[in-house]
Write an enzyme that holds these catalytic residues in place. Structure first.
Site, PDB file in Angstrom:
ATOM      1  N   LYS A 250       0.844  -1.207   0.000  1.00 35.93           N
ATOM      2  CA  LYS A 250       0.000   0.000   0.000  1.00 35.93           C
ATOM      3  C   LYS A 250       0.878   1.256   0.000  1.00 35.93           C
ATOM      4  O   LYS A 250       0.647   2.185  -0.777  1.00 35.93           O
ATOM      5  CB  LYS A 250      -0.941  -0.021   1.220  1.00 35.93           C
ATOM      6  CG  LYS A 250      -2.073  -1.035   1.042  1.00 35.93           C
ATOM      7  CD  LYS A 250      -2.815  -1.369   2.315  1.00 35.93           C
ATOM      8  CE  LYS A 250      -3.780  -2.527   2.047  1.00 35.93           C
ATOM      9  NZ  LYS A 250      -4.404  -3.102   3.225  1.00 35.93           N
TER      10      LYS A 250
ATOM     11  N   GLN B 290      -4.977  -1.828   9.523  1.00 38.30           N
ATOM     12  CA  GLN B 290      -4.859  -3.188   8.968  1.00 38.30           C
ATOM     13  C   GLN B 290      -5.464  -4.198   9.941  1.00 38.30           C
ATOM     14  O   GLN B 290      -5.102  -4.245  11.119  1.00 38.30           O
ATOM     15  CB  GLN B 290      -3.375  -3.506   8.714  1.00 38.30           C
ATOM     16  CG  GLN B 290      -3.134  -4.815   8.000  1.00 38.30           C
ATOM     17  CD  GLN B 290      -3.610  -4.804   6.548  1.00 38.30           C
ATOM     18  OE1 GLN B 290      -3.417  -3.846   5.814  1.00 38.30           O
ATOM     19  NE2 GLN B 290      -4.263  -5.877   6.144  1.00 38.30           N
TER      20      GLN B 290
ATOM     21  N   ASP C 213     -11.486   2.475   3.885  1.00 37.95           N
ATOM     22  CA  ASP C 213     -11.796   1.045   3.773  1.00 37.95           C
ATOM     23  C   ASP C 213     -13.297   0.838   3.570  1.00 37.95           C
ATOM     24  O   ASP C 213     -13.722  -0.233   3.133  1.00 37.95           O
ATOM     25  CB  ASP C 213     -11.398   0.328   5.077  1.00 37.95           C
ATOM     26  CG  ASP C 213     -10.179  -0.543   4.894  1.00 37.95           C
ATOM     27  OD1 ASP C 213      -9.880  -0.906   3.737  1.00 37.95           O
ATOM     28  OD2 ASP C 213      -9.539  -0.881   5.901  1.00 37.95           O
TER      29      ASP C 213
END
Ligand SMILES: NC(=O)c1ccc[n+]([C@@H]2O[C@H](COP(=O)([O-])OP(=O)(O)OC[C@H]3O[C@@H](n4cnc5c(N)ncnc54)[C@H](OP(=O)(O)O)[C@@H]3O)[C@@H](O)[C@H]2O)c1
Length: 295
Positions: free
Chosen positions: A54, A98, A121
């Site tokens: 990422k 995460q 997200d």
């Protein structure tokens, strides 16, 4: 029948080129640099690889990134304090925590703590609700990537019988909601199968578009698929190593057999995987535009 191979690698490349241009324009016209903060708790090797990719993709596209790698022993309060700081930081438009988190941290509390405007997200309940009523700010990355794969491969979604195997909160459920909206690139009839479904093959054989996200290697066999269908394989499994020590990967679909019967299919690797990070970048750019009142 020789199936068209839907290359996520190629489509992600096109999208990244488009994003790169949009990011350069934002900088030139408005002096805006989209910013993404990543938060990793602990040292899970797979999570470290995901975060690394990422951050690398941010750099390649011109997105500012701030990496926060924290010890597995950090308390929930300390993590919440970091999220609060990132919410207040104007350089940061998107916050990505995460998952999974260590057991002593309540994931739901952390998801709720992220400001919905910075929730790139798309996991915050506000964003889940907005998606459901057809007014999303951010679509979750993997399902959005799948929709984009279908659109950019010229697959007709409107009116299609879509069958999704798997109802997770990160793939199956949001994807079902995306594809049933009365919108371009959606408007499908959607069926979702799960462990409570009595006859999965009955449903999968009816599918014009079959999307498989259940987490079982090669679960979908050729007899479970309609001739001429489009198959999207979300699963990813390491099933061995080559003599050179490279991982051998497969998906939830028996690719070699199914590809002989269908019109189009995604490979593993190189299908859905490359799209997920790209859609995260797209959401970060969108977050920067939302923060600046440009959208
Ligand atoms: N490429 C990417 O970017 C990406 C992103 C996310 C996930 N993935 C991969 O996609 C796969 C699915 O991930 P996930 O997070 O959605 O999985 P998950 O949270 O484990 O959910 C699996 C879903 O499949 C259903 N299921 C499991 N076994 C089944 C069976 N035998 N018959 C019918 N339904 C069954 C489960 O049903 P119940 O609800 O009834 O338990 C559940 O809804 C995994 O291989 C994962 O690694 C890839």
């Amino acid at each position: 029948m020789t199936a068209q191979i839907i290359s996520g690698t190629e489509i992600a490349k096109q999208l990244r080129e488009e994003l790169k241009q949009e990011i350069a324009e934002l900088k030139k016209k408005y002096n805006i640099v989209p910013g993404l903060a990543t938060v990793l708790v602990g040292s899970d090797p797979a999570s470290q690889v995901y975060i690394g990719s990422k951050v690398k993709t941010c750099e390649a596209l011109g997105i500012y990134s701030e990496r926060n790698d924290l010890s597995a022993e950090i308390s929930e309060e300390e993590l919440l304090a970091l999220i609060d700081r990132l919410i207040k930081d104007p350089k940061i438009h998107g916050i990505l925590v995460q998952l999974p988190l260590p057991k002593h941290i309540n994931e739901a509390n952390i998801t709720l703590a992220v400001d919905p405007k910075k929730d790139v997200d798309g996991f915050h309940p506000v964003n889940v609700g907005k998606l459901m009523i057809g007014e999303p700010d951010y679509l979750p990355c993997t399902p959005h990537g799948i929709q984009e794969l279908l659109i950019r491969s010229g697959v007709k979604i409107s009116g299609a019988e879509v069958v999704i195997v798997g109802r997770s909160n990160i793939v199956g459920k949001p994807l079902a909601n995306i594809l049933l909206q009365k919108k371009t690139g959606a408007n499908a009839t959607v069926t979702v199968c799960h462990t409570g479904s009595s006859d999965i093959a009955f449903h999968t054989r009816r599918a014009d578009i079959l999307i498989v996200a259940l987490g079982k290697p090669k679960f979908i066999t050729a007899d479970m698929v309609k001739e001429g269908a489009v198959v999207i394989d979300v699963g990813i499994h390491r099933i061995g190593k080559t003599n050179e020590g490279k991982s051998i990967l497969c998906g939830d679909v028996d690719f070699d057999m199914v590809k002989e019967k269908v019109k189009a299919i995604t490979p593993v690797p190189g299908g859905v995987g490359p799209m997920t990070i790209t859609m995260l970048m797209l959401n970060t750019v969108r977050a920067a535009k939302i923060a600046a009142g440009l959208t």
